[in-house]
Design a protein around this motif. Structure first.
Motif, PDB file in Angstrom:
ATOM      1  N   LEU A   1       8.994   2.192  -1.943  1.00  0.00           N
ATOM      2  CA  LEU A   1       9.126   3.017  -0.768  1.00  0.00           C
ATOM      3  C   LEU A   1       7.636   3.753  -0.269  1.00  0.00           C
ATOM      4  O   LEU A   1       7.310   3.702   0.574  1.00  0.00           O
ATOM      5  N   ALA A   2       6.956   4.429  -1.357  1.00  0.00           N
ATOM      6  CA  ALA A   2       5.879   5.091  -1.261  1.00  0.00           C
ATOM      7  C   ALA A   2       4.805   4.247  -0.580  1.00  0.00           C
ATOM      8  O   ALA A   2       3.916   4.642   0.187  1.00  0.00           O
ATOM      9  N   LEU A   3       4.664   2.944  -1.205  1.00  0.00           N
ATOM     10  CA  LEU A   3       3.556   2.050  -0.793  1.00  0.00           C
ATOM     11  C   LEU A   3       3.938   1.675   0.845  1.00  0.00           C
ATOM     12  O   LEU A   3       2.959   1.257   1.477  1.00  0.00           O
ATOM     13  N   LEU A   4       5.148   1.778   1.497  1.00  0.00           N
ATOM     14  CA  LEU A   4       5.359   1.470   2.881  1.00  0.00           C
ATOM     15  C   LEU A   4       5.085   2.709   3.625  1.00  0.00           C
ATOM     16  O   LEU A   4       5.007   2.502   4.979  1.00  0.00           O
ATOM     17  N   LEU A   5       4.888   3.713   3.210  1.00  0.00           N
ATOM     18  CA  LEU A   5       4.744   4.972   4.047  1.00  0.00           C
ATOM     19  C   LEU A   5       3.421   5.841   4.012  1.00  0.00           C
ATOM     20  O   LEU A   5       2.555   5.567   3.048  1.00  0.00           O
TER      21      LEU A   5
ATOM     22  N   PRO B   1       0.552   8.643   3.476  1.00  0.00           N
ATOM     23  CA  PRO B   1       0.351   9.388   2.312  1.00  0.00           C
ATOM     24  C   PRO B   1       1.378  10.678   2.346  1.00  0.00           C
ATOM     25  O   PRO B   1       1.815  10.760   1.132  1.00  0.00           O
ATOM     26  N   ARG B   2       1.178  11.429   3.167  1.00  0.00           N
ATOM     27  CA  ARG B   2       2.063  12.459   3.251  1.00  0.00           C
ATOM     28  C   ARG B   2       3.634  12.155   3.104  1.00  0.00           C
ATOM     29  O   ARG B   2       4.158  12.798   2.224  1.00  0.00           O
ATOM     30  N   GLU B   3       3.992  11.340   3.611  1.00  0.00           N
ATOM     31  CA  GLU B   3       5.682  11.034   3.694  1.00  0.00           C
ATOM     32  C   GLU B   3       5.904  10.256   2.351  1.00  0.00           C
ATOM     33  O   GLU B   3       6.772  10.598   1.757  1.00  0.00           O
ATOM     34  N   ALA B   4       4.894   9.777   1.721  1.00  0.00           N
ATOM     35  CA  ALA B   4       4.895   9.091   0.580  1.00  0.00           C
ATOM     36  C   ALA B   4       5.108  10.109  -0.689  1.00  0.00           C
ATOM     37  O   ALA B   4       6.044  10.087  -1.552  1.00  0.00           O
ATOM     38  N   SER B   5       4.041  10.932  -0.480  1.00  0.00           N
ATOM     39  CA  SER B   5       4.480  12.084  -1.663  1.00  0.00           C
ATOM     40  C   SER B   5       5.622  12.981  -1.426  1.00  0.00           C
ATOM     41  O   SER B   5       6.203  13.150  -2.435  1.00  0.00           O
ATOM     42  N   LEU B   6       6.056  13.180  -0.155  1.00  0.00           N
ATOM     43  CA  LEU B   6       7.308  13.604  -0.303  1.00  0.00           C
ATOM     44  C   LEU B   6       8.314  12.954  -0.757  1.00  0.00           C
ATOM     45  O   LEU B   6       9.462  13.478  -1.316  1.00  0.00           O
TER      46      LEU B   6
ATOM     47  N   ALA C   1       1.971   9.466 -12.058  1.00  0.00           N
ATOM     48  CA  ALA C   1       0.480   8.816 -11.582  1.00  0.00           C
ATOM     49  C   ALA C   1       0.587   8.394 -10.078  1.00  0.00           C
ATOM     50  O   ALA C   1      -0.370   8.279  -9.505  1.00  0.00           O
ATOM     51  N   ASP C   2       1.955   7.819  -9.531  1.00  0.00           N
ATOM     52  CA  ASP C   2       1.748   7.476  -8.088  1.00  0.00           C
ATOM     53  C   ASP C   2       1.694   8.608  -7.481  1.00  0.00           C
ATOM     54  O   ASP C   2       0.825   8.369  -6.134  1.00  0.00           O
ATOM     55  N   LEU C   3       2.484   9.649  -7.613  1.00  0.00           N
ATOM     56  CA  LEU C   3       2.052  10.824  -6.727  1.00  0.00           C
ATOM     57  C   LEU C   3       0.664  11.425  -6.783  1.00  0.00           C
ATOM     58  O   LEU C   3       0.504  11.806  -5.720  1.00  0.00           O
ATOM     59  N   ASP C   4       0.043  11.313  -7.722  1.00  0.00           N
ATOM     60  CA  ASP C   4      -1.338  11.730  -7.895  1.00  0.00           C
ATOM     61  C   ASP C   4      -2.070  10.968  -6.833  1.00  0.00           C
ATOM     62  O   ASP C   4      -2.930  11.359  -6.026  1.00  0.00           O
TER      63      ASP C   4
ATOM     64  N   ALA D   1      15.736   0.923   4.179  1.00  0.00           N
ATOM     65  CA  ALA D   1      16.766   0.431   3.040  1.00  0.00           C
ATOM     66  C   ALA D   1      16.264   0.799   1.683  1.00  0.00           C
ATOM     67  O   ALA D   1      17.217   1.480   1.100  1.00  0.00           O
ATOM     68  N   LEU D   2      15.068   1.422   1.410  1.00  0.00           N
ATOM     69  CA  LEU D   2      14.759   1.933   0.298  1.00  0.00           C
ATOM     70  C   LEU D   2      14.934   3.395   0.120  1.00  0.00           C
ATOM     71  O   LEU D   2      15.493   3.942  -0.720  1.00  0.00           O
ATOM     72  N   VAL D   3      14.898   3.949   1.467  1.00  0.00           N
ATOM     73  CA  VAL D   3      15.234   5.230   1.355  1.00  0.00           C
ATOM     74  C   VAL D   3      16.569   5.579   1.223  1.00  0.00           C
ATOM     75  O   VAL D   3      16.996   6.437   0.394  1.00  0.00           O
ATOM     76  N   ALA D   4      17.518   4.522   1.712  1.00  0.00           N
ATOM     77  CA  ALA D   4      18.953   4.707   1.603  1.00  0.00           C
ATOM     78  C   ALA D   4      19.321   4.374   0.070  1.00  0.00           C
ATOM     79  O   ALA D   4      20.154   4.902  -0.478  1.00  0.00           O
TER      80      ALA D   4
END
Length: 315
Positions: A25-29, A31-36, A200-203, A279-282
């Motif tokens: 999911l983070a890869l689709l968003l 950076p800000r939304e991915a971090s949150l 590591a992903d969040l970093d 879908a991933l958020v759900a």
């Protein structure tokens, strides 16, 4: 007892399935939304794990609240006490790991403030002497506001425009309170091993968030990319931190960050990517909340079973 163990097993296994979904999911968003999203997923999944273990630990006590003798409960469910003790031990280990991790953060932060005591102050900027090229965002501590710490070596390694990018990057970390998001995921990883990879992903996404804000501040994505690359190359190996309260411009996979800055500014997903993100958020949300729901269901099941046993005079 078999149903109880099944409920708890589901709650403990959910993070192994949900963590990869959160990473995708983070890869689709942006950076800000991915971090949150990563932070929220990690906290919710860790909370579900703790809730499930706490529910299992309380099984004998719940039976006691229903005025059932423990000997009768053990006769009906022989494994209740060993399993409850195992859950209690797991909770104790988690508590110790959380305490040590949190204390480590505070010690590192206090040490960083002590080491910058002799730095030259210029507004929110602290310039430390030395040839080593270092730069990081220093969060506030004990009433002192956050500061951007840059070494003289780092300033000499960059040109004026690149220095502006560097300072904007580190200020973005402070303004967004990124250290709190990093600490939250780091503590969640101490609760469940499946969440460790999210750190590591969040970093990476936190650095991308700060990169984009720095690029917007100087209105030049190519200059921002050059500055990030040069600062990372000049930085000492000790400055390449991976997690913790001191977020540095050298954190994370720098080549991917530079490549992203050389491309267009990130936008929210549309079309197929948007549907995949929804879908991933759900999936992540359901998995995260299901852990807490299972813990609540465990509580209700034990109370129901206790009432049934008492009504039939089994114990």
């Amino acid at each position: 007892m078999g149903l109880i163990l099944t409920i708890v097993a589901l709650a403990l296994l959910l993070p192994w399935a949900a963590a990869p979904a959160a990473r995708r999911l983070a890869l689709l968003l942006p950076p800000r939304e991915a971090s949150l999203a990563l932070t929220g997923a990690a906290v919710l999944l860790a909370g579900g794990t703790v809730a499930a273990l706490a529910g299992l630990f309380h099984v004998p006590f719940l039976a006691g609240l229903e005025h059932l003798p423990l000997s009768g409960v053990v006769a009906r469910w022989p494994a209740v006490v060993p399993v409850s003790c195992a859950a209690g031990a797991a909770l104790a280990v988690q508590a110790v790991r959380l305490t040590l991790r949190w204390r480590g953060h505070r010690v590192l932060l206090a040490r960083a403030w002590r080491l910058t005591a002799d730095a030259t102050s210029d507004g929110d900027l602290l310039v430390v002497a030395g040839k080593d090229a270092e730069a990081f965002a220093l969060p506030g501590h004990r009433g002192r506001p956050g500061r951007v710490v840059v070494s003289a070596g780092m300033l000499s390694a960059l040109g004026p425009a690149e220095r502006a990018v560097l300072l904007a990057h580190e200020r973005a970390h402070l303004r967004g309170r990124h250290h709190l998001l990093s600490a939250a995921v780091d503590l969640a990883a101490a609760v469940h091993p499946a969440l460790a990879r999210l750190r590591a992903d969040l970093d990476y996404h936190l650095e991308r968030w700060a990169d984009e804000q720095a690029a917007a501040a100087v209105a030049d994505r190519r200059t921002a990319a050059t500055a990030i690359a040069r600062a990372a190359l000049a930085g000492s190996p000790s400055a390449r931190r991976t997690a913790g309260p001191l977020l540095s411009v050298s954190t994370g996979p720098v080549p991917q960050r530079v490549q992203a800055l050389l491309g267009p500014a990130p936008a929210r997903p549309t079309g197929r990517r948007a549907r995949a993100a929804v879908a991933l958020v759900a999936a992540v949300t359901v998995a995260a909340l299901l852990g807490a729901a299972l813990a609540y269901g465990l509580h209700e099941y034990v109370e129901y079973a206790a009432r049934t046993l008492r009504a039939h005079g089994t114990v």
